[in-house]
Scaffold this motif. Structure first.
Motif, PDB file in Angstrom:
ATOM      1  N   VAL A 243       0.830  -1.217   0.000  1.00  0.00           N
ATOM      2  CA  VAL A 243       0.000   0.000   0.000  1.00  0.00           C
ATOM      3  C   VAL A 243       0.860   1.262   0.000  1.00  0.00           C
ATOM      4  CG1 VAL A 243      -1.900  -1.169   1.175  1.00  0.00           C
ATOM      5  CG2 VAL A 243      -0.213   0.116   2.532  1.00  0.00           C
ATOM      6  N   ILE A 244       2.138   1.122   0.362  1.00  0.00           N
ATOM      7  CA  ILE A 244       3.018   2.294   0.425  1.00  0.00           C
ATOM      8  C   ILE A 244       3.467   2.639  -0.989  1.00  0.00           C
ATOM      9  CG2 ILE A 244       5.088   3.283   1.466  1.00  0.00           C
ATOM     10  CD1 ILE A 244       4.926   1.108   3.618  1.00  0.00           C
ATOM     11  N   GLN A 245       2.708   3.488  -1.635  1.00  0.00           N
ATOM     12  CA  GLN A 245       3.003   3.892  -3.009  1.00  0.00           C
ATOM     13  C   GLN A 245       2.817   5.407  -3.141  1.00  0.00           C
ATOM     14  OE1 GLN A 245       1.121   1.699  -6.179  1.00  0.00           O
ATOM     15  NE2 GLN A 245       0.957  -0.156  -4.948  1.00  0.00           N
ATOM     16  N   LYS A 246       3.888   6.089  -3.456  1.00  0.00           N
ATOM     17  CA  LYS A 246       3.792   7.545  -3.621  1.00  0.00           C
ATOM     18  C   LYS A 246       2.960   7.876  -4.859  1.00  0.00           C
ATOM     19  CE  LYS A 246       8.141   8.735  -1.344  1.00  0.00           C
ATOM     20  NZ  LYS A 246       7.460   9.444  -0.234  1.00  0.00           N
ATOM     21  N   GLY A 247       2.222   8.963  -4.761  1.00  0.00           N
ATOM     22  CA  GLY A 247       1.394   9.388  -5.878  1.00  0.00           C
ATOM     23  C   GLY A 247       1.048  10.856  -5.759  1.00  0.00           C
ATOM     24  N   ASP A 248       0.262  11.345  -6.707  1.00  0.00           N
ATOM     25  CA  ASP A 248      -0.095  12.764  -6.744  1.00  0.00           C
ATOM     26  C   ASP A 248      -1.365  13.057  -5.970  1.00  0.00           C
ATOM     27  OD1 ASP A 248       2.062  13.368  -8.409  1.00  0.00           O
ATOM     28  OD2 ASP A 248       0.877  13.058 -10.247  1.00  0.00           O
ATOM     29  N   ILE A 249      -1.386  14.256  -5.416  1.00  0.00           N
ATOM     30  CA  ILE A 249      -2.615  14.858  -4.915  1.00  0.00           C
ATOM     31  C   ILE A 249      -2.996  15.936  -5.920  1.00  0.00           C
ATOM     32  CG2 ILE A 249      -3.732  16.142  -3.048  1.00  0.00           C
ATOM     33  CD1 ILE A 249      -1.676  14.980  -1.127  1.00  0.00           C
ATOM     34  N   ILE A 250      -4.209  15.854  -6.456  1.00  0.00           N
ATOM     35  CA  ILE A 250      -4.645  16.848  -7.430  1.00  0.00           C
ATOM     36  C   ILE A 250      -5.848  17.609  -6.904  1.00  0.00           C
ATOM     37  CG2 ILE A 250      -3.800  15.449  -9.355  1.00  0.00           C
ATOM     38  CD1 ILE A 250      -6.735  14.701  -9.946  1.00  0.00           C
ATOM     39  N   ASP A 251      -6.047  18.828  -7.394  1.00  0.00           N
ATOM     40  CA  ASP A 251      -7.244  19.560  -7.015  1.00  0.00           C
ATOM     41  C   ASP A 251      -8.372  19.234  -7.987  1.00  0.00           C
ATOM     42  OD1 ASP A 251      -6.880  21.064  -9.327  1.00  0.00           O
ATOM     43  OD2 ASP A 251      -6.143  22.847  -8.270  1.00  0.00           O
ATOM     44  N   HIS A 252      -9.520  19.856  -7.760  1.00  0.00           N
ATOM     45  CA  HIS A 252     -10.706  19.544  -8.552  1.00  0.00           C
ATOM     46  C   HIS A 252     -10.585  20.020 -10.001  1.00  0.00           C
ATOM     47  CE1 HIS A 252     -10.941  23.410  -6.638  1.00  0.00           C
ATOM     48  NE2 HIS A 252     -11.947  23.804  -7.393  1.00  0.00           N
ATOM     49  N   ASN A 253      -9.536  20.785 -10.293  1.00  0.00           N
ATOM     50  CA  ASN A 253      -9.290  21.209 -11.674  1.00  0.00           C
ATOM     51  C   ASN A 253      -8.228  20.365 -12.357  1.00  0.00           C
ATOM     52  OD1 ASN A 253     -11.135  23.444 -11.649  1.00  0.00           O
ATOM     53  ND2 ASN A 253      -9.646  24.570 -10.374  1.00  0.00           N
ATOM     54  N   GLY A 254      -7.718  19.356 -11.653  1.00  0.00           N
ATOM     55  CA  GLY A 254      -6.723  18.469 -12.232  1.00  0.00           C
ATOM     56  C   GLY A 254      -5.291  18.901 -12.038  1.00  0.00           C
ATOM     57  N   ASN A 255      -5.063  19.967 -11.277  1.00  0.00           N
ATOM     58  CA  ASN A 255      -3.702  20.452 -11.029  1.00  0.00           C
ATOM     59  C   ASN A 255      -3.037  19.641  -9.920  1.00  0.00           C
ATOM     60  OD1 ASN A 255      -4.027  22.724 -12.863  1.00  0.00           O
ATOM     61  ND2 ASN A 255      -5.328  23.632 -11.278  1.00  0.00           N
ATOM     62  N   VAL A 256      -1.787  19.265 -10.105  1.00  0.00           N
ATOM     63  CA  VAL A 256      -1.043  18.568  -9.056  1.00  0.00           C
ATOM     64  C   VAL A 256      -0.676  19.574  -7.973  1.00  0.00           C
ATOM     65  CG1 VAL A 256       1.050  17.277  -8.497  1.00  0.00           C
ATOM     66  CG2 VAL A 256      -0.138  16.857 -10.664  1.00  0.00           C
ATOM     67  N   VAL A 257      -1.126  19.306  -6.745  1.00  0.00           N
ATOM     68  CA  VAL A 257      -0.917  20.248  -5.636  1.00  0.00           C
ATOM     69  C   VAL A 257      -0.109  19.631  -4.500  1.00  0.00           C
ATOM     70  CG1 VAL A 257      -2.982  21.584  -6.170  1.00  0.00           C
ATOM     71  CG2 VAL A 257      -3.142  19.615  -4.612  1.00  0.00           C
ATOM     72  N   GLY A 258       0.273  18.366  -4.623  1.00  0.00           N
ATOM     73  CA  GLY A 258       1.045  17.730  -3.563  1.00  0.00           C
ATOM     74  C   GLY A 258       1.300  16.273  -3.870  1.00  0.00           C
ATOM     75  N   GLN A 259       1.948  15.607  -2.916  1.00  0.00           N
ATOM     76  CA  GLN A 259       2.278  14.194  -3.047  1.00  0.00           C
ATOM     77  C   GLN A 259       1.747  13.437  -1.829  1.00  0.00           C
ATOM     78  OE1 GLN A 259       4.119  12.808  -5.791  1.00  0.00           O
ATOM     79  NE2 GLN A 259       3.594  14.835  -6.628  1.00  0.00           N
ATOM     80  N   HIS A 260       1.466  12.148  -2.016  1.00  0.00           N
ATOM     81  CA  HIS A 260       1.028  11.309  -0.895  1.00  0.00           C
ATOM     82  C   HIS A 260       1.868  10.044  -0.848  1.00  0.00           C
ATOM     83  CE1 HIS A 260      -0.955   8.121  -3.229  1.00  0.00           C
ATOM     84  NE2 HIS A 260      -1.377   9.068  -4.059  1.00  0.00           N
ATOM     85  N   ASP A 261       1.797   9.329   0.280  1.00  0.00           N
ATOM     86  CA  ASP A 261       2.580   8.109   0.472  1.00  0.00           C
ATOM     87  C   ASP A 261       1.727   6.845   0.437  1.00  0.00           C
ATOM     88  OD1 ASP A 261       5.052   9.425   0.797  1.00  0.00           O
ATOM     89  OD2 ASP A 261       4.538   9.909   2.875  1.00  0.00           O
ATOM     90  N   GLY A 262       0.498   6.967  -0.041  1.00  0.00           N
ATOM     91  CA  GLY A 262      -0.385   5.799  -0.108  1.00  0.00           C
ATOM     92  C   GLY A 262      -1.830   6.195   0.127  1.00  0.00           C
ATOM     93  N   LEU A 263      -2.740   5.636  -0.640  1.00  0.00           N
ATOM     94  CA  LEU A 263      -4.155   5.980  -0.515  1.00  0.00           C
ATOM     95  C   LEU A 263      -4.730   5.611   0.843  1.00  0.00           C
ATOM     96  CD1 LEU A 263      -5.575   4.860  -4.002  1.00  0.00           C
ATOM     97  CD2 LEU A 263      -4.690   7.100  -3.325  1.00  0.00           C
TER      98      LEU A 263
END
Length: 361
Positions: A219-239
């Motif tokens: 489950v530890i998988q880095k990925g993008d955090i996007i806003d409601h307009n599709g812009n990448v606004v951050g990173q996460h370490d797992g859903l």
């Protein structure tokens, strides 16, 4: 026929006991009413957890000794792991938010323990749940909300069926929590109140993500955090670190309050939006269970609670696939309809059934 009417026929009752105030009071009340009571405690998880550990077994044993009733301990660790813990981890790994208490009631408290009670020649099974069971003139059992709306636990019991309801007694059904505490004190029960925690009983407080990671490191998988307009606004370490509707601990600062709108497992993306973007009026349900065994005839308009502690809202429920799937359309937008949670149907205080939220269009 109400719970109180059913109590007029005495018999042997197995009381599911955790050593807490509610289950202990339920056992004492049934003793006072003249039942032959035995205490039944399931050891479901390791020490350090709540309501299912060896420490809780010892608490329940002390209460049974005080009440001078027999106490049996059953090992439910395998079924608890198989039916509750493993699916819980799998759900988080899939980007869903599970409700393990519902599964526990179905498979362990009113499944595994009921089977053990039958083996012990018990006529009834009782717990300290706040809910009501009534039987109509046709012999059908109905599940209803408790008298105390602040403690009502009928939401967690919506997957029980007729056979289970026919054996159940809920001694606390018609009273409120303060009365239970007063009765417990007057009766001198050796219980220590631990409060009403909102956390999961088998996970140490604040360590949910750590628990999931330990059991499934993938489950530890880095990925993008996007806003409601599709812009990448951050990173996460797992859903698994997020749930729909979550506001805090997002690791982003955008100048306005943002909430988790969606967990995209396929693309490993967390989508956030302002509160209006998390309001939805419709959801699709899977694996619907009906308390009386089948869905009501015709169109169903009722109160639907999409999560525990929800006040519920009026909705139209369309069912298909022989009543196993459905679509719920609320009269107005609801906050954070969450895949993996249960949407439970109520009408005039009666639990009709419910299903798992599968998707939110």
């Amino acid at each position: 026929m109400s719970n109180s009417d059913r109590n007029s026929t005495k018999g042997r009752v197995a009381v599911g006991m955790s050593g807490g105030t509610d289950s202990s009071a339920a056992a004492a009340m049934l003793v006072d009413q003249g039942y032959e009571v035995i205490g039944l405690t399931a050891h479901m998880w390791k020490d350090g957890s709540r309501c299912c550990s060896l420490e809780d077994v010892e608490r329940a044993r002390r209460v049974c000794t005080y009440l001078d009733i027999r106490h049996y301990v059953v090992n439910a660790q395998d079924i608890f792991t198989d039916k509750i813990v493993d699916p819980f981890v799998e759900a988080y790994a899939a980007g869903r938010t599970p409700s393990p208490c519902i599964y526990c009631n179905s498979f362990v408290k009113f499944g595994f323990l009921v089977d053990r009670a039958v083996q012990l020649n018990c006529d009834f099974v009782a717990t300290g749940h706040y809910a009501r069971v009534e039987q109509d003139e046709n012999g059908t059992y109905h599940l209803l909300a408790a008298a105390d709306p602040n403690k009502d636990q009928s939401y967690f019991l919506h997957r029980l069926g007729q056979k289970q309801l026919g054996m159940l007694l809920f001694p606390l059904a018609g009273i409120e929590k303060p009365e239970v505490k007063a009765y417990s004190a007057k009766r001198g029960l050796p219980v220590v109140s631990r409060g009403d925690s909102q956390d999961l009983c088998f996970i140490e407080e604040g360590k949910l993500a750590e628990f999931v990671e330990k059991r499934d490191p993938s489950v530890i998988q880095k990925g993008d955090i996007i806003d409601h307009n599709g812009n990448v606004v951050g990173q996460h370490d797992g859903l698994h670190n997020f749930t729909v509707g979550q506001r805090g601990k997002l690791g982003i600062a955008l100048g306005e309050r943002m909430y988790v709108k969606r967990l995209d497992k396929e693309n490993n993306v967390v989508e956030v939006a302002p509160r209006p973007g998390v309001m939805k009026s419709e959801c699709l349900l899977d694996d619907i269970h009906w308390v009386v065994g089948e869905p009501p005839e015709g169109d169903l308009v009722c109160e639907v609670r999409p999560r525990y502690r929800s006040n519920g809202a009026v909705a139209a429920v369309e069912v298909f696939d022989d009543g196993k799937k459905g679509r719920v359309v609320f009269d107005g937008p609801q906050f954070a309809l969450t895949p993996g949670q249960a949407a439970v149907f109520y009408k005039n205080g009666e639990v009709l059934g419910g299903g798992w939220i599968d998707a939110v269009p």
